[in-house]
Design a protein around this motif. Structure first.
Motif, short mmCIF file in Angstrom:
data_model
loop_
_atom_site.label_atom_id
_atom_site.label_comp_id
_atom_site.label_asym_id
_atom_site.label_seq_id
_atom_site.Cartn_x
_atom_site.Cartn_y
_atom_site.Cartn_z
N GLN A 212 -6.28 8.89 3.91
CA GLN A 212 -5.59 7.85 3.15
C GLN A 212 -4.24 8.35 2.64
O GLN A 212 -3.24 7.61 2.64
CB GLN A 212 -6.46 7.39 1.98
CG GLN A 212 -7.73 6.66 2.40
CD GLN A 212 -7.53 5.17 2.51
OE1 GLN A 212 -6.99 4.53 1.62
NE2 GLN A 212 -7.98 4.60 3.62
N HIS B 15 -1.15 2.65 -9.27
CA HIS B 15 -0.97 1.88 -8.05
C HIS B 15 -2.33 1.43 -7.53
O HIS B 15 -3.32 2.16 -7.59
CB HIS B 15 -0.27 2.76 -7.01
CG HIS B 15 0.23 2.03 -5.80
ND1 HIS B 15 -0.62 1.52 -4.84
CD2 HIS B 15 1.49 1.71 -5.40
CE1 HIS B 15 0.10 0.94 -3.89
NE2 HIS B 15 1.37 1.03 -4.20
N ASN B 16 -2.39 0.21 -7.00
CA ASN B 16 -3.68 -0.34 -6.57
C ASN B 16 -4.35 0.51 -5.50
O ASN B 16 -5.57 0.69 -5.51
CB ASN B 16 -3.50 -1.77 -6.05
CG ASN B 16 -4.83 -2.42 -5.72
OD1 ASN B 16 -5.70 -2.55 -6.57
ND2 ASN B 16 -5.01 -2.81 -4.46
N ARG B 17 -3.59 1.02 -4.55
CA ARG B 17 -4.19 1.88 -3.53
C ARG B 17 -4.77 3.14 -4.18
O ARG B 17 -5.84 3.62 -3.80
CB ARG B 17 -3.15 2.23 -2.47
CG ARG B 17 -3.59 3.22 -1.40
CD ARG B 17 -4.85 2.84 -0.67
NE ARG B 17 -4.84 1.50 -0.08
CZ ARG B 17 -5.81 1.01 0.68
NH1 ARG B 17 -6.90 1.74 0.93
NH2 ARG B 17 -5.73 -0.21 1.17
N TYR C 30 -0.80 6.42 3.58
CA TYR C 30 -0.08 5.63 2.58
C TYR C 30 0.95 6.44 1.80
O TYR C 30 1.69 5.87 0.99
CB TYR C 30 -1.08 4.97 1.63
CG TYR C 30 -2.01 4.02 2.34
CD1 TYR C 30 -1.51 2.90 3.01
CD2 TYR C 30 -3.38 4.26 2.39
CE1 TYR C 30 -2.36 2.04 3.69
CE2 TYR C 30 -4.23 3.40 3.07
CZ TYR C 30 -3.72 2.30 3.72
OH TYR C 30 -4.56 1.45 4.40
N ASP D 29 0.81 -1.22 0.00
CA ASP D 29 0.00 0.00 0.00
C ASP D 29 0.85 1.27 0.00
O ASP D 29 0.30 2.37 0.04
CB ASP D 29 -0.93 0.02 1.22
CG ASP D 29 -2.20 -0.79 0.98
OD1 ASP D 29 -2.71 -0.79 -0.16
OD2 ASP D 29 -2.68 -1.42 1.93
N LEU E 35 2.38 4.08 -1.49
CA LEU E 35 2.21 4.72 -2.79
C LEU E 35 3.55 5.17 -3.37
O LEU E 35 3.84 4.92 -4.54
CB LEU E 35 1.26 5.92 -2.66
CG LEU E 35 -0.22 5.56 -2.53
CD1 LEU E 35 -1.00 6.75 -1.98
CD2 LEU E 35 -0.77 5.14 -3.88
#
Length: 457
Positions: free
Chosen positions: A394, A331-333, A398, A223, A225
């Motif tokens: 968030q 990025h998935n997050r 992250y 997670d 970033l």
């Protein structure tokens, strides 16, 4: 000598390839065929980034075939017509291809089967080629698919995987079957400047490097970033330049929490495919509707455009959207944050976001993209459909020192520390100098609007 046709679709590799293994059984000749079908363009799937990556994949596949005495046959036109034509030219009675789950792929398979059978030929469709566990291989007692990931993952983990197949050492292609010219990446316009290279060679190199020096820290860093501790293998899994079966086997041999977390992500991919296989309409319709009346009109359109362009006024959201435009990847997050922001803070239809992602993502997989968007919109398989991700919280969690934001939002490159996530707290003159836009909506207003829309206020 026996000849078979292998139709490549989302499996552009020679390693661990069940259709190719079956076609070569007994040492016969093979026609490795890829059809560039205009129907893919008409369906809206031929985005520039994927076309450029595809060109890399086809050229690499051809090069690997030539190393083994073969070559790739490329045809352009209706897939069914061209496969039947090549089968006739090769004088073969069997065609092999990989299973796929989209409504488009299923319809193509059915048409091809009927056309081949009318000519006295047979179509063999192989599963566990683009997935580790085939859709439908594990099901609950009361349904044709799992609607919740955790019980699916338990059954998926207990399912035995097939063995990894050897890469063929030699392939003989009949000379009488002609080919169109292979595409080149440079022929595609509108490609993201930071798009990664495609092809099995690049994919296998990345997988090896990842398992050697990245996967151990994946559980802790996936997670992060700015640190970008993800595998970046999703484009190769989407195009099938890597086998998910092989990736799972190799990761499990490495072992540890990081490898387990990586395997879990491959299971998520399989989970979405088994959902879409059972519910193909979920590509365009709510899997579980909340009867949302999504915002429309000029204000909503302006908000959606600000989101696409990365100028919402929320730095971590804008950074992720700008990364998407530059790299054709996110990025998935970042994907979770930007999807939550569009659907729940702006209350704009998830299909608007899903379409934009498919326009740019090199790994724009229909099952993963649409069902992940539905997951975040609360219309999909998420058991907490009303969760909202706060972009400020968030971002601080992250991207704690703001490195990711400063990398992608050039207006804020000179802003140091966590305040980069709340530029509205900067002194007025300093903020004015940045030129960074004000938030399109306050988080409190967006949350209140969403709660009222869902009947929770």
């Amino acid at each position: 000598m026996r000849t078979s046709v292998v139709v490549f679709t989302c499996d552009l590799r020679l390693s661990d390839h069940p259709p190719l293994r079956a076609a070569r059984y007994g040492g016969g000749r093979v026609v490795p065929l890829f059809v560039r079908d205009p129907a893919v363009d008409r369906a809206g799937f031929a985005a520039p980034n994927r076309l450029a990556f595809l060109a890399d994949c086809l050229r690499d596949l051809d090069a690997r075939l030539r190393e083994r005495g073969g070559r790739l046959v490329l045809r352009e036109g209706d897939a069914v017509t061209e496969v039947c034509r090549v089968a006739a030219e090769a004088d073969t009675d069997e065609v092999h291809m990989a299973d796929d789950v989209s409504a488009f792929a299923r319809a193509r398979e059915q048409r091809l089967r009927r056309a081949l059978e009318a000519d006295g030929r047979r179509l063999y469709v192989h599963d566990a080629v683009s997935t580790a566990v085939a859709p439908g291989a594990v099901t609950p007692a009361s349904s044709d698919h799992f609607a919740v990931f955790t019980p699916y993952y338990r059954r998926w983990s207990a399912q035995g995987l097939r063995d990894v197949l050897d890469t063929p050492r030699a392939i003989t292609v009949p000379e009488e079957v002609g080919s169109a010219q292979l595409p080149e990446r440079g022929d595609v316009s509108g490609v993201s400047p930071g798009l990664c290279a495609g092809g099995e060679t690049a994919g296998r190199r990345r997988l090896t490097a990842w398992l050697r020096s990245g996967v151990d820290a994946y559980e802790e860093r996936h997670d992060d970033l700015a640190g970008d501790g993800t595998s970046r293998l999703s484009p190769h899994l989407h195009f099938g330049t890597l086998s998910p079966v092989e990736a799972v086997h190799r990761a499990r041999r490495v072992g540890g929490a990081g490898a387990e977390a990586f395997v879990r992500q491959i299971a998520w991919r399989d989970f979405h495919r088994q959902v879409l296989a059972a519910r193909p309409d979920a590509a365009a319709r709510d899997y579980r509707t909340h009867h949302d009346r999504w915002r429309g009109g000029k204000n909503a359109a302006a908000d959606a455009e600000a989101w696409r362009e990365g100028r919402t006024g929320y730095p971590v959201v804008d950074a992720a959207m700008r990364q998407l435009r530059h790299e054709g990847w996110m990025h998935n997050r970042g994907r979770l944050l930007t999807a939550s922001f569009l659907t729940k803070t702006l209350y704009v239809d998830w299909r608007v976001g899903a379409r934009h992602f498919l326009d740019l993502l090199v790994d724009g997989d229909l099952a993963n993209n649409q069902l992940n968007w539905q997951w975040m919109a609360g219309t999909g398989t998420d058991t907490r459909p009303n969760r909202v991700l706060n972009p400020v919280t968030q971002g601080k969690r992250y991207d704690p020192d703001g490195a990711y934001v400063r990398r992608w939002v050039e207006e804020l490159a000179g802003v140091q520390g966590a305040v980069v996530h709340e530029p509205w707290n900067l002194p007025a003159q300093e903020r004015a100098r940045t030129g960074y836009p004000k938030p399109v909506v306050s988080l409190a207003e967006g949350l209140d609007r969403f709660k009222r829309a869902r009947g929770r206020s």
